[in-house]
Structures are given as C-alpha cells and as structure tokens.
Write an enzyme that holds these catalytic residues in place. Sequence first.
Site, PDB file in Angstrom:
ATOM      1  N   GLU A   7       0.801  -1.220   0.000  1.00 59.34           N
ATOM      2  CA  GLU A   7       0.000   0.000   0.000  1.00 59.34           C
ATOM      3  C   GLU A   7       0.837   1.274   0.000  1.00 59.34           C
ATOM      4  O   GLU A   7       0.466   2.263  -0.632  1.00 59.34           O
ATOM      5  CB  GLU A   7      -0.939   0.009   1.225  1.00 59.34           C
ATOM      6  N   SER A  10     -46.449 -35.297  33.035  1.00 56.63           N
ATOM      7  CA  SER A  10     -46.119 -35.858  34.351  1.00 56.63           C
ATOM      8  C   SER A  10     -44.960 -35.150  35.024  1.00 56.63           C
ATOM      9  O   SER A  10     -44.742 -35.329  36.224  1.00 56.63           O
ATOM     10  CB  SER A  10     -45.802 -37.350  34.214  1.00 56.63           C
TER      11      SER A  10
END
Length: 825
Positions: free
Chosen positions: A112, A485
């Site tokens: 860059e 249950s």
Amino acid sequence: MPNDSREGRKAPRPRAKTPSGWTAGLLRLGLWALGLGAAAAVSLVIVVGVALAVAYPNLPDISEMSDYRPKLPMRVYSADGVLLGEFGEERRNLTPIGQIPAVMKNAVLAIEDARFYSHNGVDYRGLLRAAIANLGRVKSQGASTITMQVARNVYLSSEKTFTRKLYEVLLTFKLEHLLSKDQILEIYMNQIYLGNRAYGFAAASEIYYGKPMKDLTIAEAAMLAGLPQAPSANNPISNPKRARVRQQYIIERMEENGFITAAQADAARRQELKLRTGGTETATYAAWVAETARQLVFAQYGADTYTRGLNVITTVKSAQQETAYLALRKGIMDYERRQYYRGPEEFIDLPRDPKDREEAIDDVLSEHPDNGDVMAAVVLEAGPRKVVAVRAIGDPFEITGEGLRPAQSGLSEKAPPKIRIRPGAVIRVARTPKNAWEITQLPEVEGAFIALNPRDGAILAMVGGFDFHKNKFNHATQAWRQPGSGFKPFIYSAALEKGFTPTTIVNDAPLFFDAGVTGGQPWEPKNYDGKFEGPMPLHTGLAKSKNMVSIRVLQAVGTQNAQDWVTRFGFDADKHPPYLTMALGAGSVTPMQMAVGYAVFANGGYRVNPWLISKVTDHRGKVLVETQPPLPTEAMRAIDARNAFVMDRLLQEITRSGTAARAQRELKRPDVYGKTGTTNDSIDTWFAGFHPSVAAVVWMGYDNPRPLGDRETGGSLSLPVWINFMETALKGVPETVLTAPPGVVNVGGEWYYEEYAHGAGVSSLGLPAAVPGEPVPISGAAPRGSSGEGTPWVPGDRSLLNADGLPPNRGATEERRSILDLFRN
C-alpha cells in the site's frame, strides 16, 4: 558642365538588423509571456487561495482522531472467556499499534505505501512512478498513500470529483500535521474494510483464519494485505484463485522492500493456508445465549449497543454449553432416524460435460448449506444397495449397508417421484460413530435445553432449538407447552404439607366422571401403560408416574390449594387452572420455568431467579455493570427445607427404580434426581432433573403440536439428552449426600415430618384391592380441598382414609362443582 547623371553611382544598401535587435524582440516576447504566465500564476494562486479559503474551514474537525474511537461491535463471552457471539454492522477488534505484529504491518506497507514513514502524506515519487506506469500501459498502479486512504475512508465519500480530491489532499496534510505516523497507521489498520463485515486486520484474522493477529504467518498476512484493494474480488473464501495471485505479488513486494528474506519469501509462497470456511460460528454453539444477552443489553443501551465496543460476560460455561447443544442435536437426530423418509430436498439435471456438472452441483449446494453435521450432497448414482453422492468439496463417496436404512423407502422402485432417491437428488448425509456415511434429513421436530446453578439461578447452558439459523424462536424461554407428568412433583410437594408421607397408601384404581357430573363429556383418565395396580405407597405412585394416584392426591390437597402452591415455584397461576387435570400437567410452562421450579428442590427450598449477564465492560475493560446475585435468604424461601428434602427422596427413587432408572445406571452415581414427563398422545416429552450443583430440563416436540409417536416418551426421548449433558457437567464432581434438615426423622429407613411420624410403622391400611378396569364411584372422591367443608381431617391421620386412599367426603355438591369447573372454557 558637370555631369549630374546618377549613372555610375551606387545605390545605398538596406540597413541590416543587428543581433541586438533580435534579442530585443525576443525579450519583448518573453516579457509578454512572462507577464501572462505571472498573471496566470497569480490568478491560479488567487483561485487556489480562494478555494482553500472556502474549503479549509469546511474540512471536518479531525482533532478527535488523536483519540480514535471507531464503531466497535458488542461481544458476548462465556464465563470462561470464550467468544459466544458478536453484534454490530462492523466487526472490529480495536488493536493499538504496539500490539500489531510487524509481519502484518510490513505486508500492508509493502503493497500500500512502502515509503509511508518517509513522505509527508503525498508520495510525489510514487505519483510519478504510477503516472509513467499507467502511460506505458504497464499494470495500472495507484498512488494513494495510507494517509490519503485514512482521510478518504474516515471522512469523505467515494465520489470521484475534483472537489473531493481537493478535500482529500487537504485532509492528508492536516492529518500528517496533527498525528504521528504510528497513529495514522493504527487508524488505517483498524478502520479499513476487509470483507465479510470485517473492519481492521485483527477482525479479519479472526474471521478468515480463526486465530489472533499475533499468530499470523507471512503467507497469511500477505493474503489479508491484499484485501483493501478489492475486498470482494480478492476474498480468499469466495475467490481463492484471485486472492492467491494477489498474495504472491505481495510476498514479492515484501521481499523487494527488504521486509523478508528470499528464503522466507519462498517458504511463504509454498505455504498452504487453512481458511475458516465455517464463517463466524463459535465452537460453543451459543447463538441463543448471545441473542438473549443482546436483547438484555439493548434494553439498557439502545443503539449504542452495536457501536461502543461493549464486552458482555455471561454466566454460561462454554464446555457445558457445547455439550448441551450437541446432546440436544443428537437426541433430535436419533429421533429423526426413526421417522419416515420425506424425500430429497430438490432435484437437478446433471449435465454430461464434467465442468458443467461440477458447476451445476456447486450452484445447487450453495442453495442448501450444511447444517452443522447434517450436510448436503448431490446423488450421482442410486440403487437399493448403494448410493454414490458428492459434496461441494471433495470426491464422490459411497453410502451402503446401515447408512441406507433411514432412507430405505426412498430407494424402493415403488417410491413416489418426490420421495425417490435418484441421480441429481439433493439429500442430507451425516457421519456415523463408525465414521461411515448415512443418509438422513433435516428434522422437523424441535427441542430445548436449559441448565441453571440452583444455588443462585445462574444460567449454565441454554439451547433454544435444533438450529438457530433455521428457527430463531427460543423454545427454552418462549415455548409454552404442557409439562405432563413432569409437573406431578409440585402437586406431591403440596401433599406433603397436607399430611401425606412417602408411605401414605393411595389407590391406583380407575376413576370415572360421567356427563352428569362434568356437565359435558364423560372423563375417564388412564395410566400411560393402561394398567391399574391397586393400593401403593406414595413414593411408588410417583416413581411409576401413576395418573390415578396423582389425581387422588390432588383431590385431597384441593385444586385451589394446589394452584396457590405451585406459584411458589415460579409458575403462573392463570396458566394452571384449579382443575383436576392439573395433576396430569395439563397447564402451560416454559422449560425455563421448569428449571427454576426444580431448582427449588435442588437447593433446599429457595426460589432463585434466573440470570445471564454477570458483567459488562467497555472496550478498554472499564466495568460498567457487574451483577452479584444475592445468596439465598429466608425471604427467598419458597418451601420448607424439610419439604424439599423429602421430595428429593421421592425424586431420587424415580432415577433409581422408576421411569428414569437409566439415569443412575448410566451416570453411575445416586445423587441425581428428576422426573420424566409425557403428555397425551406423546405430543410433548420432558425430563426435568438435578444434581445439587445443576438443575437441567429437556423438552422435545413439534412447533405445531402433533404426536411424536406411540412409543416416544420423556424417558426415551428427553432423558438421554439430559444424561449426555450430565456426564460432562458432573465430571469430577464428588458424590453429594444431602443432610437432613431439622423437622424430619427417619423411621425404618424412610423420612417423615416429625409430627407425622407416629404412624410410620403402619404397613397396611386395609384398603380393598381395586379390580382392574372397574371404575371407582364418584362418591369416593375428596372434597374441594380449600373449601374446608366435609368431614374434618387431621393431616397425618390415616385412620380416616377411605377406600380410595383419600380423606372421606361429605359434600358431594362441592365435588360436583369442582368437576364442572374442570371442563369450563
């Protein structure tokens, strides 16, 4: 006479221009040109000056850049520091320049801005080099420095105009004046977009490689450094070939600039990279935990939740969370193997040309992504004894033998077209424990798992369903289902306060309520196994989950009393109407409520509130919120300690010899307690249980309720999931022996309340044996409990129990009203 003739006289020559004349002309011309140039320069200076005078005041204030604060996502962590989830438009992990490894900085600088530390923001040599390269039609080169990119990316739009370029240059000079080179590079390394919602190289390292930036190799850093130019085109996941070309060029640039040696460059070129192709999923499978945390934090911080870099620490243990997720998925997939095969998900035509075929397969599989270990594949060959299939990555593989069994109906020649497996079919496959392939299918059934620390309510694990991306509905906290249950222990707990003991005899005999009593349809409840075993101790009735016993217990307690009692455990009264069906779990609960309820039994009788977030910090580690749950106090007591102790004894028998006997057998320890639950037609299956250190609940069922199957119960579906989880949760935890609290005594090996122990030696109440299948008349029913009417009954006095094992009833009218209430809308 003189001759005045001009003949013979020479004509005068024209005067030639001297060199000094030419010079004067050129000088005048030069002066004119110089004047015009000066005027143009002055004009240009004036124009630029005016432009600067107009533009400079409009430049954004960049003083805040000295204290760089980008948008940071919220991150959710487990109690042991494992990342569970991340929320925010920008995935970013702010990293100071001193913590960015040299290899990553060098890779970026090489491609860059190699002269970053030597220019003043604008690289004039770079501009000239780029211009020559571009004019010579060499590979196009850019000339933007890192400082210019920071100015552009942080403050300016992407439009390509002279005005924007002017602002960019001005901002570049301003940034170079205000900030140091390291500050500018730090901003760039944290701000730049790198694809997959990753901002900054630290986030990209985690997303693409699943590792911290400090561990990057030269080859990995070079690959990431190629992303700023074109995050999509150079993406190593979606475009690996182009990303590889860019990476090789960056390695070359690193060598040219002296950042690496030739030997290092050669090694980097040869390194094979292992990308994290699974996206950002964490190994703990905690999407529902992360989403719940997000909702809680958003309620307090609003939109700032996603930008200020909050770190949310939860109470979840990563190992337990992963175990819970995998255990629930296994339980669901085990159930799915027993279901009929619903057929392939799609069919495609397979081109003859190999390249076209490969593209067609890739295209269709991209529309059917893998679901964890349930993977998509395309069938190439199909027969009753062998199927050849291929996945998006890899060579064709064979499925034979047991691997074909789950889809046998789809391999039959008589199979309907939509069901039949044939070339071009998109199917699901999975690995078996023996590492062979088998055909499977994405399940339609759902499930939920929740685990709490019963001492303080901290959530240890939470799984809201089979797959978060398929169904984000959190069944653990949002699904209201019948508990079946699994709700009976709360009724039995109420019965203990009414004088029942573990040895109280209750008759397991048929019950029948005709239409004249109910005011509607006759009601004849049944036991799950359809059998009636006559009189039995209370502890046996619960261990065997006898419905007739539970109904008679509720009749004795009183439906209104029972409704009031269950609210002590955190259940909503309006979800449990005071009808006899409450004894069979006909109300509505969430798995979270069941976990909180069972935690009361586990911790000695205290009601604890579930909580998830223990700490919230900002990105610098400053603590914003810290939760310290209160230790159990008498103000938090839901039931007496002796009630919890005796209930633990009843629940322990269930895991020893009752419907959940495999719990103690497989875990090889006695200190586990719990209850199975199965609703009518097996629409919901449950197991709720605990060890003193962890209470956990499992639920399974369909979102649109329908039967799971005649043989599917809480013991066969939900209990195995609970056991798998407990194997991890209790690993290394010593066996816990409960200490009897004051107020209970042991007589003959059984525990009783002190005031009810005087009749503990009675082994038989002389109850007549019930005749299986013969209904017990309604006159044997108990009074409405809370009304207080009927023959007085002293709790613990078994001498007055009638033939149904219940206190006598003198008010048939009150009983009629009670049964009528049962069927009211």
